[in-house]
Scaffold this active site. Structure first.
Site, PDB file in Angstrom:
ATOM      1  CG  HIS A   1      16.166 -26.098  15.321  1.00 60.12           C
ATOM      2  ND1 HIS A   1      17.129 -25.119  15.231  1.00 60.12           N
ATOM      3  CD2 HIS A   1      16.806 -27.294  15.197  1.00 60.12           C
ATOM      4  CE1 HIS A   1      18.312 -25.706  15.074  1.00 60.12           C
ATOM      5  NE2 HIS A   1      18.152 -27.017  15.045  1.00 60.12           N
TER       6      HIS A   1
ATOM      7  CB  ALA B   1      23.740   4.022  -4.252  1.00 55.13           C
ATOM      8  N   GLY B   2      20.033   4.068  -4.640  1.00 59.87           N
ATOM      9  CA  GLY B   2      18.817   3.809  -3.865  1.00 59.87           C
ATOM     10  C   GLY B   2      18.345   2.393  -4.148  1.00 59.87           C
TER      11      GLY B   2
ATOM     12  CB  ALA C   1       3.400  -2.283  -4.470  1.00 59.76           C
TER      13      ALA C   1
ATOM     14  N   GLY D   1      -8.096   9.111 -18.174  1.00 61.51           N
ATOM     15  CA  GLY D   1      -9.151   9.686 -17.345  1.00 61.51           C
ATOM     16  C   GLY D   1      -8.759  11.075 -16.866  1.00 61.51           C
TER      17      GLY D   1
ATOM     18  CB  ALA E   1      17.791   4.514 -10.413  1.00 59.94           C
TER      19      ALA E   1
ATOM     20  CD  GLU F   1      23.302   8.160  -3.246  1.00 59.75           C
ATOM     21  OE1 GLU F   1      22.541   7.432  -3.894  1.00 59.75           O
ATOM     22  OE2 GLU F   1      22.947   9.250  -2.757  1.00 59.75           O
TER      23      GLU F   1
ATOM     24  N   GLY G   1      15.093   8.515  -8.030  1.00 59.90           N
ATOM     25  CA  GLY G   1      13.808   8.705  -7.360  1.00 59.90           C
ATOM     26  C   GLY G   1      12.690   8.849  -8.371  1.00 59.90           C
TER      27      GLY G   1
ATOM     28  CB  ILE H   1      15.667   1.689  -8.796  1.00 63.38           C
ATOM     29  CG1 ILE H   1      14.160   1.669  -8.524  1.00 63.38           C
ATOM     30  CG2 ILE H   1      15.964   1.382 -10.268  1.00 63.38           C
ATOM     31  CD1 ILE H   1      13.341   2.622  -9.371  1.00 63.38           C
TER      32      ILE H   1
HETATM   33  P1  FAD Z   1       1.242   2.948 -10.463  1.00 65.96           P
HETATM   34  O1  FAD Z   1       1.634   1.547 -10.233  1.00 65.96           O
HETATM   35  O2  FAD Z   1       2.219   3.861 -11.086  1.00 65.96           O
HETATM   36  O3  FAD Z   1      -0.087   2.892 -11.334  1.00 65.96           O
HETATM   37  C1  FAD Z   1      -0.720   4.034 -11.795  1.00 65.96           C
HETATM   38  C2  FAD Z   1      -1.536   3.663 -13.020  1.00 65.96           C
HETATM   39  O4  FAD Z   1      -2.356   4.775 -13.364  1.00 65.96           O
HETATM   40  C3  FAD Z   1      -0.691   3.375 -14.263  1.00 65.96           C
HETATM   41  O5  FAD Z   1      -1.177   2.243 -14.924  1.00 65.96           O
HETATM   42  C4  FAD Z   1      -0.876   4.618 -15.115  1.00 65.96           C
HETATM   43  O6  FAD Z   1      -0.753   4.363 -16.504  1.00 65.96           O
HETATM   44  C5  FAD Z   1      -2.303   4.991 -14.762  1.00 65.96           C
HETATM   45  N1  FAD Z   1      -2.647   6.400 -14.986  1.00 65.96           N
HETATM   46  C6  FAD Z   1      -1.972   7.503 -14.591  1.00 65.96           C
HETATM   47  N2  FAD Z   1      -2.656   8.618 -14.929  1.00 65.96           N
HETATM   48  C7  FAD Z   1      -3.783   8.206 -15.560  1.00 65.96           C
HETATM   49  C8  FAD Z   1      -4.875   8.886 -16.143  1.00 65.96           C
HETATM   50  N3  FAD Z   1      -4.975  10.217 -16.105  1.00 65.96           N
HETATM   51  N4  FAD Z   1      -5.832   8.143 -16.737  1.00 65.96           N
HETATM   52  C9  FAD Z   1      -5.768   6.795 -16.765  1.00 65.96           C
HETATM   53  N5  FAD Z   1      -4.765   6.102 -16.205  1.00 65.96           N
HETATM   54  C10 FAD Z   1      -3.789   6.798 -15.607  1.00 65.96           C
HETATM   55  N6  FAD Z   1       7.323  -1.267  -4.653  1.00 65.96           N
HETATM   56  C11 FAD Z   1       7.269  -2.261  -3.752  1.00 65.96           C
HETATM   57  O7  FAD Z   1       6.497  -2.181  -2.795  1.00 65.96           O
HETATM   58  N7  FAD Z   1       8.059  -3.375  -3.887  1.00 65.96           N
HETATM   59  C12 FAD Z   1       8.925  -3.520  -4.902  1.00 65.96           C
HETATM   60  O8  FAD Z   1       9.627  -4.532  -4.992  1.00 65.96           O
HETATM   61  C13 FAD Z   1       9.013  -2.487  -5.856  1.00 65.96           C
HETATM   62  N8  FAD Z   1       9.866  -2.578  -6.892  1.00 65.96           N
HETATM   63  C14 FAD Z   1       9.917  -1.580  -7.823  1.00 65.96           C
HETATM   64  C15 FAD Z   1      10.828  -1.692  -8.860  1.00 65.96           C
HETATM   65  C16 FAD Z   1      10.908  -0.702  -9.806  1.00 65.96           C
HETATM   66  C17 FAD Z   1      11.898  -0.835 -10.944  1.00 65.96           C
HETATM   67  C18 FAD Z   1      10.036   0.424  -9.733  1.00 65.96           C
HETATM   68  C19 FAD Z   1      10.077   1.507 -10.783  1.00 65.96           C
HETATM   69  C20 FAD Z   1       9.141   0.555  -8.685  1.00 65.96           C
HETATM   70  C21 FAD Z   1       9.086  -0.446  -7.705  1.00 65.96           C
HETATM   71  N9  FAD Z   1       8.214  -0.354  -6.623  1.00 65.96           N
HETATM   72  C22 FAD Z   1       8.168  -1.353  -5.695  1.00 65.96           C
HETATM   73  C23 FAD Z   1       7.328   0.797  -6.441  1.00 65.96           C
HETATM   74  C24 FAD Z   1       5.901   0.455  -6.928  1.00 65.96           C
HETATM   75  O9  FAD Z   1       5.964   0.093  -8.286  1.00 65.96           O
HETATM   76  C25 FAD Z   1       4.980   1.628  -6.728  1.00 65.96           C
HETATM   77  O10 FAD Z   1       4.996   2.031  -5.368  1.00 65.96           O
HETATM   78  C26 FAD Z   1       3.557   1.263  -7.107  1.00 65.96           C
HETATM   79  O11 FAD Z   1       3.476   0.846  -8.443  1.00 65.96           O
HETATM   80  C27 FAD Z   1       2.611   2.460  -6.906  1.00 65.96           C
HETATM   81  O12 FAD Z   1       1.306   2.062  -7.199  1.00 65.96           O
HETATM   82  P2  FAD Z   1       0.222   3.113  -7.727  1.00 65.96           P
HETATM   83  O13 FAD Z   1      -1.002   2.303  -7.977  1.00 65.96           O
HETATM   84  O14 FAD Z   1       0.155   4.261  -6.819  1.00 65.96           O
HETATM   85  O15 FAD Z   1       0.808   3.665  -9.116  1.00 65.96           O
HETATM   86  P1  NAD Z   2      15.476   6.175  -4.136  1.00 69.79           P
HETATM   87  O1  NAD Z   2      14.899   7.383  -3.515  1.00 69.79           O
HETATM   88  O2  NAD Z   2      15.377   4.875  -3.435  1.00 69.79           O
HETATM   89  O3  NAD Z   2      17.015   6.397  -4.432  1.00 69.79           O
HETATM   90  C1  NAD Z   2      17.500   7.448  -5.206  1.00 69.79           C
HETATM   91  C2  NAD Z   2      18.965   7.661  -4.868  1.00 69.79           C
HETATM   92  O4  NAD Z   2      19.497   8.535  -5.826  1.00 69.79           O
HETATM   93  C3  NAD Z   2      19.181   8.274  -3.502  1.00 69.79           C
HETATM   94  O5  NAD Z   2      20.164   7.552  -2.802  1.00 69.79           O
HETATM   95  C4  NAD Z   2      19.627   9.696  -3.822  1.00 69.79           C
HETATM   96  O6  NAD Z   2      20.502  10.220  -2.856  1.00 69.79           O
HETATM   97  C5  NAD Z   2      20.320   9.483  -5.158  1.00 69.79           C
HETATM   98  N1  NAD Z   2      20.367  10.676  -6.005  1.00 69.79           N
HETATM   99  C6  NAD Z   2      19.414  11.606  -6.209  1.00 69.79           C
HETATM  100  N2  NAD Z   2      19.832  12.536  -7.099  1.00 69.79           N
HETATM  101  C7  NAD Z   2      21.088  12.173  -7.473  1.00 69.79           C
HETATM  102  C8  NAD Z   2      22.043  12.701  -8.378  1.00 69.79           C
HETATM  103  N3  NAD Z   2      21.783  13.805  -9.075  1.00 69.79           N
HETATM  104  N4  NAD Z   2      23.232  12.082  -8.503  1.00 69.79           N
HETATM  105  C9  NAD Z   2      23.507  10.940  -7.806  1.00 69.79           C
HETATM  106  N5  NAD Z   2      22.626  10.389  -6.936  1.00 69.79           N
HETATM  107  C10 NAD Z   2      21.432  10.990  -6.780  1.00 69.79           C
HETATM  108  O7  NAD Z   2      14.789   6.119  -5.579  1.00 69.79           O
HETATM  109  P2  NAD Z   2      14.810   4.983  -6.683  1.00 69.79           P
HETATM  110  O8  NAD Z   2      15.844   3.977  -6.397  1.00 69.79           O
HETATM  111  O9  NAD Z   2      14.788   5.697  -7.981  1.00 69.79           O
HETATM  112  O10 NAD Z   2      13.396   4.323  -6.455  1.00 69.79           O
HETATM  113  C11 NAD Z   2      12.188   5.091  -6.628  1.00 69.79           C
HETATM  114  C12 NAD Z   2      11.092   4.589  -5.753  1.00 69.79           C
HETATM  115  O11 NAD Z   2      10.674   3.296  -6.151  1.00 69.79           O
HETATM  116  C13 NAD Z   2      11.529   4.516  -4.319  1.00 69.79           C
HETATM  117  O12 NAD Z   2      10.747   5.424  -3.590  1.00 69.79           O
HETATM  118  C14 NAD Z   2      11.229   3.137  -3.867  1.00 69.79           C
HETATM  119  O13 NAD Z   2      10.440   3.125  -2.734  1.00 69.79           O
HETATM  120  C15 NAD Z   2      10.457   2.484  -5.016  1.00 69.79           C
HETATM  121  N6  NAD Z   2      11.064   1.156  -5.237  1.00 69.79           N
HETATM  122  C16 NAD Z   2      10.901   0.223  -4.263  1.00 69.79           C
HETATM  123  C17 NAD Z   2      11.495  -1.011  -4.397  1.00 69.79           C
HETATM  124  C18 NAD Z   2      11.332  -2.017  -3.314  1.00 69.79           C
HETATM  125  O14 NAD Z   2      10.444  -1.831  -2.485  1.00 69.79           O
HETATM  126  N7  NAD Z   2      12.134  -3.060  -3.270  1.00 69.79           N
HETATM  127  C19 NAD Z   2      12.277  -1.295  -5.505  1.00 69.79           C
HETATM  128  C20 NAD Z   2      12.454  -0.310  -6.456  1.00 69.79           C
HETATM  129  C21 NAD Z   2      11.823   0.920  -6.308  1.00 69.79           C
END
Ligand code: FAD
Ligand code: NAD
Length: 475
Positions: free
Chosen positions: A451, A189-190, A327, A122, A276, A211, A278, A192
């Protein structure tokens, strides 16, 4: 003439699909456009979270934790099961089944809400028109009274260690490994890094996490972060802080990562490297010429507190806008926008968004850390109740961690709750609800907790803040 809709949502992740469903519940005519494609080429709704992030990582965290506990804990309970073996193919198949069940569920929900699903790309054009490119390349134009941009985010790449999809990979590939890497490197060490580092450590990898910052989990309460680091080190995660990565190179099936720290130049050799560091907002091909939608200096779509872009009728939600990339944050924004479009009252309370890290022990918090309360100059009191004093935690063989409550010592208002321990991600919900209702410490103290439950630790932490705990010594 272009087909018209009341609302067109671009992106069907956890921000976009709830926006579409709520808009349809509000009796609006809705379409959703999504281009997600899996590694096997299949299409699915649900975005990053369901296909590549939250759900597959939690499936692997669950399986790997069971494997680890079977190895290290069953004997303690008097359970003998012989030699424990790992069948990674079956574990990965289960992960894929869980994901498929969830993404099929989203498809079903959209369909039963009457939302028109369009799988393809889109692009927003001026005049709230959307150019849709189908999988076969054919184009069609749609027009919406309102457009919701929910295009999500993508992993950040390290210029000196670019993804190659095989040795240097992002988190999505790292949940789908087909063999346990003997040595796994993780940059960052974030959230992910810790979650996926834990998965592969439990399954047998030697894991080194590099990290850049000297501070571990800098965004968390410092006391909680210290305890987390101690626990992860005990589990064998080799977390190296203050590590400035210079670059990575692949040769003979291994990755050499060079980095510098206080001791000087260092290097490690690993079988796989997960970067990982960010995620960045994803807007590639999203905005045509002259739409008027603006990006900020970091590439996020600019919005106000109600997710309005500044272009009348164009909204943006989820990871592609400011705020934590979570999410549940995206979901609430999507729902808010769909209600605002329908003329209803709605808002997102950005002050009480919970964060959860699904490691073992789990880590969860909401509101202000002790450091933030101090920096804000608020008079505060604290209760830190250890799970060692909680009967259920002991029965579960999980006497690790604590619940910490930070409250205003004058008004008694709860400012923040920080939990490290079993089921912290579930326990935090009580704190979120309490803070949503602007509860005081006394409100929690007077609430009956069953409890023996882990939630009694939250109750006791609230009591402890006023030195009235029953189950631990008040100091
Ligand atoms: P997205 O989930 O990225 O969805 C965007 C969608 O839009 C995708 O399907 C993409 O293909 C589509 N899209 C993009 N551009 C276009 C376009 N131009 N046309 C059509 N389609 C398009 N968050 C949590 O809260 N809890 C967790 O445990 C957690 N674990 C995570 C673990 C990992 C490994 C990762 C990578 C992320 C995790 N997150 C977690 C973060 C979470 O996945 C995101 O915050 C969330 O998916 C964001 O939702 P969104 O709808 O904004 O985007
Ligand atoms: P993050 O921001 O959590 O962590 C990234 C880490 O990488 C930070 O500690 C940062 O200091 C470090 N870093 C950055 N550049 C670096 C470098 N050049 N060398 C070494 N360290 C470096 O990001 P993420 O772990 O990639 O996760 C991405 C996003 O996905 C986050 O914003 C998080 O909210 C979301 N996520 C959420 C969950 C959850 O809610 N449980 C799980 C996975 C991911």
């Amino acid at each position: 003439m272009a087909d018209s809709f009341d609302v067109i949502v671009i992106g069907a992740g956890p921000a976009g699909y709830p926006a579409a469903i709520r808009a349809a519940q509000n009796r609006l005519k809705v379409a959703i456009v999504d281009e997600w494609q899996n590694h096997d080429g299949s299409r699915a709704y649900g975005g990053t979270c369901l296909n590549a992030g939250c759900i597959p990582s939690k499936a692997m965290l669950e399986s790997s934790e069971l494997f680890h506990r079977a190895q290290s804990e069953f004997a303690l309970h008097g359970i003998g099961v012989g030699e424990i073996s790992l069948d990674l193919a079956t574990m990965q198949k289960r992960r894929a089944t869980v994901v498929k069940g969830m993404t099929n569920g989203v498809q079903l929900l959209l369909k039963s809400a009457g939302v028109t699903g369009l799988q393809g790309h889109g692009r927003l054009l001026p005049g709230k028109r959307v150019e849709f490119t189908a999988q076969d390349g054919t184009k069609k134009e749609f027009i919406g009274k309102h457009i919701v941009l929910a295009s999500g985010s993508a992993p950040m790449e390290l210029r000196t260690a670019p993804f190659d999809g095989r040795y240097i990979v992002d988190s999505w590939s790292a949940v789908e490994f087909e063999a346990v890497p003997r040595r796994l490197g993780v940059i960052g060490a974030g959230v992910i890094g810790l979650e996926l580092g834990s998965v592969w450590r439990r399954l047998g990898s030697e894991v080194i996490v590099l990290e850049a910052l000297e501070n571990f989990l800098a965004m968390a309460d410092a006391q909680l972060a210290r305890e987390a680091l101690r626990q992860f080190k005990k589990q064998g995660l080799d977390i190296r802080l203050g590590a400035k990565v210079g670059g990575a190179s692949v040769a003979n099936g291994a990755v050499t990562v060079k980095y510098g720290d206080k001791q000087g130049e260092q290097s490690i050799v690993v079988d796989k490297l997960v970067v990982a560091i960010g995620r960045r907002p994803y807007t590639q091909g999203l905005l045509g010429e002259g739409t008027g939608v603006e990006l900020d200096e970091r590439g996020f779509i600019k919005v106000d507190h109600e997710c309005r872009t500044g272009v009348d009728g164009v909204w943006a939600v989820g990871d592609v806008v400011r705020g934590p990339m979570l999410a549940h944050k995206g979901k609430e924004e999507g729902v808010m926008v769909a209600d605002l479009i329908a003329g209803h009252f709605s808002e997102v309370n950005y002050r009480v968004i919970p964060s959860v890290i699904y490691t073992a022990p789990e880590i969860a918090w909401v509101g202000q850390t002790e450091e933030q309360a101090k920096a804000a100059g608020r008079p505060y009191k604290m209760g830190v109740f250890p799970f060692t004093a909680n009967g259920r935690a002991r029965a579960m063989e999980a006497p690790v961690g604590f619940v910490k409550i930070v409250a205003d010592s004058k008004t008694d208002e709860i400012l923040g709750v920080h939990i490290i321990g079993a089921m912290a991600g579930e326990l935090i919900a009580e704190a979120v609800l309490a803070m949503e209702y602007s509860a005081s410490c006394e409100d929690l103290q007077r609430t009956i907790h069953a409890h023996p439950t882990l939630s009694e630790a939250t109750h006791e932490a609230a009591l402890l803040a006023d030195k009235r705990s029953i189950d631990t010594i008040n100091r």
